[in-house]
Every structure is written in structure tokens, then in C-alpha cells.
Motif scaffolding. Structure first.
Motif, PDB file in Angstrom:
ATOM      1  N   GLU A  35     -53.179 -36.376 -52.886  1.00 31.50           N
ATOM      2  CA  GLU A  35     -54.391 -36.452 -52.833  1.00 31.50           C
ATOM      3  C   GLU A  35     -54.750 -35.067 -52.958  1.00 31.50           C
ATOM      4  O   GLU A  35     -54.205 -34.147 -52.332  1.00 31.50           O
ATOM      5  CB  GLU A  35     -55.078 -37.197 -51.816  1.00 31.50           C
ATOM      6  CG  GLU A  35     -56.671 -37.248 -51.728  1.00 31.50           C
ATOM      7  CD  GLU A  35     -56.850 -38.212 -50.701  1.00 31.50           C
ATOM      8  OE1 GLU A  35     -56.397 -38.987 -49.998  1.00 31.50           O
ATOM      9  OE2 GLU A  35     -58.106 -38.661 -50.816  1.00 31.50           O
ATOM     10  N   GLY A  81     -56.716 -41.839 -53.108  1.00 31.48           N
ATOM     11  CA  GLY A  81     -57.656 -41.599 -51.804  1.00 31.48           C
ATOM     12  C   GLY A  81     -58.912 -41.685 -51.729  1.00 31.48           C
ATOM     13  O   GLY A  81     -59.598 -41.608 -53.026  1.00 31.48           O
ATOM     14  N   CYS A  82     -59.579 -41.385 -50.767  1.00 30.21           N
ATOM     15  CA  CYS A  82     -61.155 -41.157 -50.790  1.00 30.21           C
ATOM     16  C   CYS A  82     -61.670 -40.037 -51.824  1.00 30.21           C
ATOM     17  O   CYS A  82     -62.761 -40.308 -52.519  1.00 30.21           O
ATOM     18  CB  CYS A  82     -61.729 -40.553 -49.425  1.00 30.21           C
ATOM     19  SG  CYS A  82     -61.373 -42.092 -48.312  1.00 30.21           S
ATOM     20  N   GLU A 184     -60.055 -47.953 -51.605  1.00 33.88           N
ATOM     21  CA  GLU A 184     -60.670 -48.515 -50.634  1.00 33.88           C
ATOM     22  C   GLU A 184     -62.232 -48.767 -50.650  1.00 33.88           C
ATOM     23  O   GLU A 184     -63.234 -48.106 -50.221  1.00 33.88           O
ATOM     24  CB  GLU A 184     -60.580 -47.468 -49.421  1.00 33.88           C
ATOM     25  CG  GLU A 184     -58.964 -47.451 -48.873  1.00 33.88           C
ATOM     26  CD  GLU A 184     -58.651 -46.591 -47.695  1.00 33.88           C
ATOM     27  OE1 GLU A 184     -59.839 -45.882 -47.210  1.00 33.88           O
ATOM     28  OE2 GLU A 184     -57.586 -46.616 -47.153  1.00 33.88           O
ATOM     29  N   HIS A 250     -53.543 -51.270 -48.090  1.00 33.12           N
ATOM     30  CA  HIS A 250     -53.142 -50.104 -47.228  1.00 33.12           C
ATOM     31  C   HIS A 250     -53.093 -50.550 -45.797  1.00 33.12           C
ATOM     32  O   HIS A 250     -53.892 -51.146 -45.053  1.00 33.12           O
ATOM     33  CB  HIS A 250     -54.607 -49.261 -47.416  1.00 33.12           C
ATOM     34  CG  HIS A 250     -54.782 -48.617 -48.392  1.00 33.12           C
ATOM     35  ND1 HIS A 250     -55.725 -47.545 -48.770  1.00 33.12           N
ATOM     36  CD2 HIS A 250     -54.004 -48.527 -49.692  1.00 33.12           C
ATOM     37  CE1 HIS A 250     -55.924 -47.041 -50.073  1.00 33.12           C
ATOM     38  NE2 HIS A 250     -54.599 -47.931 -50.696  1.00 33.12           N
ATOM     39  N   TYR A 252     -51.794 -48.086 -42.074  1.00 36.32           N
ATOM     40  CA  TYR A 252     -51.077 -46.919 -41.576  1.00 36.32           C
ATOM     41  C   TYR A 252     -50.547 -47.424 -40.047  1.00 36.32           C
ATOM     42  O   TYR A 252     -51.167 -48.097 -39.332  1.00 36.32           O
ATOM     43  CB  TYR A 252     -52.294 -45.867 -41.383  1.00 36.32           C
ATOM     44  CG  TYR A 252     -52.500 -45.099 -42.747  1.00 36.32           C
ATOM     45  CD1 TYR A 252     -51.645 -43.946 -43.215  1.00 36.32           C
ATOM     46  CD2 TYR A 252     -53.371 -45.500 -43.633  1.00 36.32           C
ATOM     47  CE1 TYR A 252     -51.980 -43.584 -44.448  1.00 36.32           C
ATOM     48  CE2 TYR A 252     -53.780 -44.838 -44.815  1.00 36.32           C
ATOM     49  CZ  TYR A 252     -53.092 -43.995 -45.103  1.00 36.32           C
ATOM     50  OH  TYR A 252     -53.200 -43.192 -46.191  1.00 36.32           O
ATOM     51  N   GLU A 307     -50.797 -47.177 -50.002  1.00 34.63           N
ATOM     52  CA  GLU A 307     -51.118 -46.005 -48.777  1.00 34.63           C
ATOM     53  C   GLU A 307     -50.110 -46.756 -47.565  1.00 34.63           C
ATOM     54  O   GLU A 307     -50.773 -48.031 -47.191  1.00 34.63           O
ATOM     55  CB  GLU A 307     -52.228 -45.831 -48.608  1.00 34.63           C
ATOM     56  CG  GLU A 307     -53.022 -45.055 -49.658  1.00 34.63           C
ATOM     57  CD  GLU A 307     -54.436 -44.437 -49.397  1.00 34.63           C
ATOM     58  OE1 GLU A 307     -54.728 -44.011 -48.048  1.00 34.63           O
ATOM     59  OE2 GLU A 307     -55.098 -44.277 -50.225  1.00 34.63           O
ATOM     60  N   ALA A 355     -47.956 -42.356 -48.185  1.00 34.63           N
ATOM     61  CA  ALA A 355     -49.004 -41.131 -47.805  1.00 34.63           C
ATOM     62  C   ALA A 355     -48.567 -40.039 -46.807  1.00 34.63           C
ATOM     63  O   ALA A 355     -48.408 -40.257 -45.730  1.00 34.63           O
ATOM     64  CB  ALA A 355     -50.267 -41.674 -47.336  1.00 34.63           C
ATOM     65  N   LEU A 361     -50.204 -36.027 -43.471  1.00 38.34           N
ATOM     66  CA  LEU A 361     -49.909 -37.265 -43.064  1.00 38.34           C
ATOM     67  C   LEU A 361     -48.016 -37.160 -42.997  1.00 38.34           C
ATOM     68  O   LEU A 361     -47.486 -36.308 -42.618  1.00 38.34           O
ATOM     69  CB  LEU A 361     -50.456 -38.643 -43.714  1.00 38.34           C
ATOM     70  CG  LEU A 361     -51.988 -38.590 -43.565  1.00 38.34           C
ATOM     71  CD1 LEU A 361     -52.590 -39.847 -44.152  1.00 38.34           C
ATOM     72  CD2 LEU A 361     -52.303 -38.517 -42.126  1.00 38.34           C
TER      73      LEU A 361
END
Ligand code: AHR
Length: 504
Positions: A35, A81-82, A184, A250, A252, A307, A355, A361
């Protein structure tokens, strides 16, 4: 610091047999994610074409190219990603000096000069020998903009967009197969409800079509946040099957979004909580898959875990918006169990993306000026690459518990596959912080004459590679396995990963 009192568990019996479903573990499960975030692209992958101090090819670091080629990364997701839902691809093409300078609103508020754009990314994928996976802008873009992007990179005839590509120096199309329709959408991609996003997706999928006529053109819907099962249910119900190649997910391994804890100086309780989050992937995949099975019993639509990974506090003194963290044996454990889970569910999970690749990360690579280090996570992914496109084997066993206080988790995770040359590979992760696992593995009549293996282990859970000590954690030959007919016996140390290779 953890004190290690080595204890050995009673013998675990593991039985491995051919998978009746003849499932292939898609190599795309071993995908990565880059990203425009912190030092992933700029000062990570890309140091610029004019950089004279760090050896590079078209601006991409040569050491990173070599490391990722060794990893055989099958696909690379980009630009977020965002960030993807703020990205307007036309800002990143044409002469660099004329490219728009924008603010990266999600990640640190820094200026994004767009010097790394579509051509730079797709040419880099060619250098890496990997398939690009582009995340389109749904949140702040338009249907036309995304349809134009597909035409720009994929169309092999005369059209406004393909002509523009040729004018910008690229005659042949790149034929990008994997397209994410937003990211997302429930959060940074637009805060949508699943019903609304399903309609938006249908509209995008009507116009974002296969202009290259390649048979694999996969549109992937922005998927659920972890255990939001309603998201998957609504998408599967309302999006026509012929418009849907994959549904994302996603998850995490973060112990708490408010207090993530340090990446290195964690205690055993924190480690256990991280492992609990990592193991959650198993039930998430099972439950999201069960919903998908209701609407798509033939499993034509892939579950795409695009992710995953550990998420901790940023390293002291680094920009909080850059998500730079160290990577220890704890991360090796996350990688070991997650990849086993994904392999074991590869009838539905056909793509996944750790990610993120560099400096962000759970990275496989960290850089500091001209230096580069490979993390424990890199080594796990490199050891597990033998499963890519191999036939999945069925593994039966009951794991002993890893107990902490009143809670317990499965201590051992295993997956196995047979490759096109007939070699079997078995990957085993023992997450227990203190207990060695003794095991017998039975391969049920498959005749092998040779076994070899590699192990990733280290004295402390917090051990990691650093720029001063880049090779502290490294895989070494595993010599503790005995093969006797159908049976192998071995012992796996606490918090270690072993991959065995059996040959006829
Ligand atoms: O990987 C970092 C961020 O995590 C991504 O931009 C976003 O999709 C997720 O919330």
C-alpha cells in the motif's frame, strides 16, 4: 522476558492421507500487499530511478526484487488498503514532473507525489514475476474511472485509454486479472451498509469488464471485517454469481485496537492473546465459507483473505501513521498457523495477502537506507512456498492444548501437500511457549525413502532480526526426524516451525 522450562508433551499421532476432494492449494494463498502507506512503497520497494546509492532496476531496489523472487510471490495487491479509495489512477501516469501531488489522508498526512503509479507498479510486477492485484477506487472514484483503468492496462486495440497507455510508453497491455471493487467498504472505503455496497458492486461489475478477453478476470468484492458474517451473507445473496469472482475477508491478529502492545517487548500473556486472534482465522474461514456454500455449493466463488497479519504499536520514534513494527518469533507463529489454516481450507480460500510486504505491519522485509533484512515471517513464507499449487493432503490429529491461565488453544497446527514431482511436504507449527511436542506422523502406505527438513526456532519468543544482527533468526536443517516405513517420529521445540520434505 520469558523463562523457558522445557517440557515434552506425550506422543501426538498424526495421520496423513490423500484428500478425496483432490484440492489444489492455490499459489495465490501466498500473496502479498503493498500500500501507499508509510515506507512500504517510497523508501521501501521504490527508491526512484535516479537513486545512485541503492542499486535498483527502474527505481525498485534490487535486493528486494531478489528476496521476493526467492519467495515466489504469486500476486501483489496495490495501491491499498484505505489508500485505494482515495487514489485516482490518472494522477499517477505520464511525465513525473506533471503528476499531481496529493495528500495521503489515511497514512500520516504526507505528500504523495505519485511518482510510483500504474506503469511503475505493473513493470515492477513483471520484474518480480508476480500477478498484479489492483484495488479499484469505489469510495471516492467513479465507475467510469475504474472502467477506464481496466481499459488502460488491459485493452489490446485502439481506444482512448489504450492509446494513452501507448503514448505513455507501453505498447503491450499488462492483462491484469485480479480487480478489487473497493476496499473495506464498511469502513475507510465509504462506511456503507452491505445492502448498499451490493448494489454499488453490481453497478461497477456491469462496467468493469474483461476487455483483454483473458479467461481469468476476477472481480473481488470488498469483504467482511473479521466476524461480520452478515456482510458475507448479504453480498452472496444480492450479487449475481456471474459478476462475482471472489469475496474478501480481513482479519488482523491484534489483541485490542485501543492497546495493541509493543512489537518486541511483550509478555507471555500478550503472546497467548495474539495466538488466540491468529487461531480465530480458522473459525472465520469455516463460518464465512459455510455462508458462501449456501449460495455457491460448487465453490466457484473464492474466499479471498486479502489482509491478514499481526498489528502492534509502531516502533518508538517512528511516525504513528506509518505502521512500522518489528517482527519476532511471535510473527513467525502467526504466519505458521495462518498459512496452515488457509492451506487446509483451500477448497474455498484461493487467494490471500499478508499485510504488508515492506516496512509496514507484519512485513517480510525491513529496510534502513541501503540495508535490508528478512524477518522471521519471510522465512516461514519461504519454507512454506513448497505448498504452492500442490495437491492438498488430508491431515487427521488432535492437537494438545497450549494452556495459559484458565484458557487453552491448540498448540500444534499442521498442513500437508504433494507436489507435481511426487514429493510430500508437511508444515508443522508448535505455538506452545514452553512445551516441546513429540509426534509420530503416519503417511498411510505412501512409500517414501528419504526425509529432510528445515526448522525456524530461536531461544526467545521476542527474538528478531535487526540491522545490527540481520541473521539472528534463520531456518536451519532439521535433523531430528526418523523415517521407519510409513512412520516418522520427531520432536518439535516450543514456538518453532518445521517443514518436512519426503521423497520416494
Ligand atoms: O493494512 C493497513 C490497513 O488496514 C489497510 O489500509 C486497511 O484496508 C486496513 O484497515
Amino acid at each position: 522476558m520469558l523463562l523457558i522450562h522445557l517440557k515434552v508433551n506425550a506422543q501426538i499421532i498424526i495421520s496423513i492421507e490423500p484428500d478425496p476432494g483432490q484440492t489444489t492449494i492455490s499459489r495465490h494463498i501466498y500473496g502479498h500487499f503493498a500500500e501507499h502507506l508509510g515506507r512500504c512503497i517510497y523508501d521501501g520497494f521504490y527508491v526512484g530511478e535516479n537513486n545512485k546509492t541503492i542499486p535498483n532496476t527502474k527505481g525498485v531496489r534490487n535486493d528486494i526484487i531478489a528476496a521476493l523472487k526467492k519467495l515466489q510471490i504469486p500476486n501483489l495487491r496495490w495501491p491499498g488498503g484505505c489508500f485505494a479509495d482515495t487514489y485516482h489512477w490518472k494522477d499517477g501516469i505520464g511525465p513525473k514532473e506533471k503528476r499531481a501531488k496529493i495528500v495521503n489522508v489515511w497514512w500520516g498526512g504526507v505528500t504523495e507525489d505519485n511518482s510510483f503509479g500504474t506503469h511503475e507498479f505493473l513493470n515492477m510486477c513483471e520484474l518480480l514475476g508476480t500477478e498484479p492485484y489492483i484495488s479499484g477506487n469505489v469510495g471516492s472514484g467513479t465507475v467510469q474511472e475504474l472502467a477506464d483503468w481496466v481499459q488502460y492496462v488491459n485493452f489490446n486495440g485502439t481506444s482512448p485509454m489504450s492509446d494513452l497507455r501507448v503514448k505513455n510508453g507501453r505498447r503491450e497491455p499488462w492483462s491484469v486479472k485480479y480487480w478489487g471493487i473497493g476496499n473495506e467498504a464498511w469502513g475507510c472505503g465509504g462506511n456503507m451498509r452491505p445492502e448498499y455496497y451490493s448494489d454499488i458492486y453490481r453497478k461497477y461489475a456491469t462496467f468493469v469488464t474483461n476487455t483483454s478477453n483473458s479467461k481469468d478476470f476476477l472481480r473481488i468484492a470488498s469483504g467482511a471485517n473479521s466476524s461480520d458474517y452478515n456482510w458475507t451473507e448479504v453480498l452472496m445473496k444480492y450479487i449475481p454469481k456471474n459478476m462475482l469472482g471472489g469475496v474478501a475477508l480481513h482479519h488482523y491478529s491484534v489483541i485490542s485496537w485501543e492497546k495493541k502492545g509493543p512489537s518486541v517487548e511483550f509478555d507471555e500473556e500478550t503472546y497467548f492473546r495474539t495466538m488466540k486472534e491468529a487461531w480465530k482465522m480458522d473459525s472465520l474461514v469455516i463460518k464465512h465459507s459455510a455462508i458462501m456454500d449456501k449460495y455457491d455449493p460448487q465453490k466457484n466463488i473464492a474466499l479471498v483473505v486479502d489482509e491478514w497479519g499481526g498489528w502492534y504499536d509502531v516502533e518508538k520514534g517512528t511516525n504513528p501513521g506509518f505502521l512500522f513494527q518489528q517482527n519476532t518469533m511471535r510473527d513467525a507463529m502467526i504466519a505458521g498457523i495462518t498459512l496452515n489454516i488457509l492451506n487446509n481450507h483451500s477448497d474455498r480460500v484461493r487467494m490471500a495477502n499478508l499485510a504488508q510486504t515492506v516496512n509496514v505491519l507484519q512485513a517480510v522485509i525491513l529496510t534502513e537506507k541501503e540495508k535490508m533484512i528478512l524477518t522471521p515471517t519471510y522465512h516461514v513464507m519461504e519454507m512454506y512456498k513448497v505448498h504452492q499449487d500442490a495437491k492438498r493432503m488430508k491431515v487427521n490429529f488432535k492437537s494438545p492444548d497450549y494452556t495459559f491461565g484458565s484458557e487453552k488453544l491448540p498448540a500444534v497446527s499442521v498442513s500437508a501437500s504433494t507436489d507435481s514431482t511426487g514429493k510430500m511436504h508437511i508444515s508443522i507449527t508448535n505455538i506452545d511457549a514452553k512445551i516441546e511436542q513429540a509426534m509420530t506422523i503416519n503417511v498411510n502406505g505412501s512409500r517414501y525413502s528419504k526425509v529432510a527438513g528445515r526448522i525456524l526456532k530461536s531461544p526467545r519468543l521476542q527474538d528478531h532480526n535487526s540491522f545490527n544482527d540481520p541473521e539472528k533468526v534463520q531456518p536451519v536443517a532439521f535433523t531430528g526426524v526418523r523415517l521407519n516405513g510409513d512412520n516418522m517420529t520427531l520432536k518439535i521445540p516450543p514456538f518453532s516451525v518445521v517443514v518436512l520434505e519426503l521423497e520416494k
